[in-house]
Design a protein around this motif. Structure first.
Motif, PDB file in Angstrom:
ATOM      1  N   ARG A  90       3.817  -2.905  21.235  1.00  0.00           N
ATOM      2  CA  ARG A  90       2.582  -3.664  21.711  1.00  0.00           C
ATOM      3  C   ARG A  90       1.771  -4.422  20.473  1.00  0.00           C
ATOM      4  O   ARG A  90       2.332  -4.033  18.925  1.00  0.00           O
ATOM      5  N   PRO A  91       1.697  -5.531  20.257  1.00  0.00           N
ATOM      6  CA  PRO A  91       1.154  -6.064  19.242  1.00  0.00           C
ATOM      7  C   PRO A  91       0.285  -5.589  18.245  1.00  0.00           C
ATOM      8  O   PRO A  91       0.313  -5.801  16.664  1.00  0.00           O
ATOM      9  N   ASP A  92      -1.020  -4.371  18.477  1.00  0.00           N
ATOM     10  CA  ASP A  92      -1.947  -3.677  17.667  1.00  0.00           C
ATOM     11  C   ASP A  92      -1.362  -2.614  17.621  1.00  0.00           C
ATOM     12  O   ASP A  92      -1.849  -1.309  16.419  1.00  0.00           O
ATOM     13  N   GLY A  93       0.203  -2.282  18.091  1.00  0.00           N
ATOM     14  CA  GLY A  93       0.893  -0.764  17.215  1.00  0.00           C
ATOM     15  C   GLY A  93       0.933   0.034  17.878  1.00  0.00           C
ATOM     16  O   GLY A  93       1.043   1.215  17.624  1.00  0.00           O
ATOM     17  N   LEU A  94      -0.109   0.527  18.784  1.00  0.00           N
ATOM     18  CA  LEU A  94      -0.892   1.813  19.625  1.00  0.00           C
ATOM     19  C   LEU A  94       0.763   1.946  20.242  1.00  0.00           C
ATOM     20  O   LEU A  94       1.536   1.008  20.928  1.00  0.00           O
ATOM     21  N   TRP A  96       1.426   2.900  24.642  1.00  0.00           N
ATOM     22  CA  TRP A  96       0.801   3.305  25.821  1.00  0.00           C
ATOM     23  C   TRP A  96       2.201   3.721  26.325  1.00  0.00           C
ATOM     24  O   TRP A  96       3.268   2.739  26.318  1.00  0.00           O
ATOM     25  N   PRO A 128      -5.587   6.860  22.004  1.00  0.00           N
ATOM     26  CA  PRO A 128      -5.811   5.912  20.231  1.00  0.00           C
ATOM     27  C   PRO A 128      -6.664   6.429  19.594  1.00  0.00           C
ATOM     28  O   PRO A 128      -7.624   6.536  20.310  1.00  0.00           O
ATOM     29  N   ARG A 132      -9.330   2.578  16.493  1.00  0.00           N
ATOM     30  CA  ARG A 132      -8.358   2.478  16.838  1.00  0.00           C
ATOM     31  C   ARG A 132      -8.704   1.112  18.180  1.00  0.00           C
ATOM     32  O   ARG A 132      -6.896   0.820  19.168  1.00  0.00           O
ATOM     33  N   ARG A 133      -9.452   2.084  18.916  1.00  0.00           N
ATOM     34  CA  ARG A 133      -9.534   1.217  20.235  1.00  0.00           C
ATOM     35  C   ARG A 133      -9.014  -0.030  20.931  1.00  0.00           C
ATOM     36  O   ARG A 133     -10.009  -0.819  20.098  1.00  0.00           O
ATOM     37  N   PRO A 134      -8.438  -0.033  21.395  1.00  0.00           N
ATOM     38  CA  PRO A 134      -8.369  -1.867  21.640  1.00  0.00           C
ATOM     39  C   PRO A 134      -9.516  -2.291  23.124  1.00  0.00           C
ATOM     40  O   PRO A 134      -9.909  -0.633  23.679  1.00  0.00           O
ATOM     41  N   ASP A 136      -8.704  -3.459  25.912  1.00  0.00           N
ATOM     42  CA  ASP A 136      -8.765  -3.470  27.455  1.00  0.00           C
ATOM     43  C   ASP A 136      -9.068  -1.410  27.733  1.00  0.00           C
ATOM     44  O   ASP A 136      -7.929  -1.518  28.552  1.00  0.00           O
TER      45      ASP A 136
END
Length: 336
Positions: A90-94, A96, A128, A132-134, A136
């Motif tokens: 993912r772009p945020d690095g998480l 998933w 997460p 860093r809570r996304p 979505d």
């Protein structure tokens, strides 16, 4: 067609000269200290029955699935299997889970504690950090929808309402039926209880114990469900049941939980307290008062030094505050 991983949990004891050391994925009889997840050594042999696993693998192969059987003897080896369920970066690095994964997981379970061990690793993999809570991630959840798992009971004959979690959920027990559910069935989403010790609960927890003669040992503690106080810490408590499903719905014939449902988004809690009444001629009579409440979270603050408990069959001792909260629909099983 799917790639299917058939995962069994062993221990380092299976290896020559090995032992079931802390941090390993034990087959059963593990204990859990308050605030810790590492199982302690036991004298029980950790031998996984192979016949149901091989029968399930044969049924999967006959349907064209690519099958791999894996025995994990540590958390790290469980994590290696779970990594196959990851989504692309993912772009945020998480990290998933992949909702469109062509890899499916079956967990061969001798005890509910083994299934719990795998779900605990799934949560630790995909939850997460709060910082860093996304966007979505659902507002009422701390974890995304976890990948569905198939459950292969290693004792196909065991059943009944007070049996293992697979029996309570009405999941298939025959290896061929489990294979069919994983390949052709649907994912049934279920609630998950997380707790502030870093673990998870699939079925429920029971706080309390009995002496060597089977007599209940009373303990004291504050029990709160959302804003409802079931005990203020002064009552002598016989038992406290925290239910996601119905494994701890009763204790020695005493009804505790009335309608535990792992799909309703709430946790049901019951506290049994002895009440002394006087009859004619001053004779004392003891009855048990059961106080119940339902909500999203429960907190237990023991006043005694240590309170024994069972959590999905895992033994432990509670010596400080423990909170459980509901993650509605967080995990899922494959069912026919």
């Amino acid at each position: 067609m799917y790639d299917v991983v058939l995962l069994t949990l062993g221990s380092e004891r299976d290896a020559p000269g090995g032992g079931c050391g802390s941090g390993g994925a034990c087959c059963g009889g593990a204990t859990e200290a308050a605030g810790a997840e590492a199982p302690k050594p036991t004298e029980e042999r950790c031998e996984t029955p192979r016949v149901p696993v091989l029968a399930c693998a044969d049924a999967l192969t006959a349907r064209g699935a690519r099958v791999e059987t894996v025995t994990a003897r540590s958390d790290a080896e469980i994590d290696e299997v779970l990594a196959r369920l990851d989504a692309p970066a993912r772009p945020d690095g998480l990290t998933w889970p992949d909702p469109d994964s062509k890899t499916r997981l079956i967990v061969a379970t001798a005890t509910d504690a083994q299934l719990r061990a795998v779900l605990r690793r799934l949560v630790r993999r995909y939850a997460p950090p709060p910082s860093r809570r996304p966007a979505d991630l659902a507002g009422n959840r701390t974890v995304p929808d976890l990948p569905p798992v198939g459950v292969l009971p290693l004792d196909p004959a065991r059943n009944g309402t007070q049996g293992d979690l697979a029996a309570q959920l009405g999941l298939p027990r025959d290896p061929a039926a489990v294979a069919a559910a994983v390949l052709d069935g649907t994912a049934r989403r279920l609630d998950l209880l997380r707790n502030d010790a870093g673990s998870v609960t699939l079925d429920g927890a029971l706080l309390g114990a009995a002496d060597d003669g089977g007599r209940p040992l009373h303990w004291r503690g504050r029990v709160e469900v959302d804003d409802a106080v079931l005990s203020d810490g002064e009552d002598p408590i016989l038992a406290c049941a925290i239910g996601n499903a119905g494994g701890y719905a009763s204790l020695d014939g005493l009804p505790l939980l009335t309608a535990p449902d792992p799909t309703d988004g709430v946790v049901e809690v019951a506290v049994a307290v002895p009440v002394v009444t006087r009859k004619a001629f001053g004779r004392k009579r003891i009855r048990f008062e059961v106080r119940r409440a339902r909500g999203r979270a429960v907190a237990v603050v023991p006043r005694d030094e240590k309170v024994p408990f069972l959590d999905d069959g895992v033994e432990g001792e509670l010596s400080r505050k423990r909170s459980w909260w509901t993650e509605a629909g967080a995990w899922a099983v494959w069912t026919s």
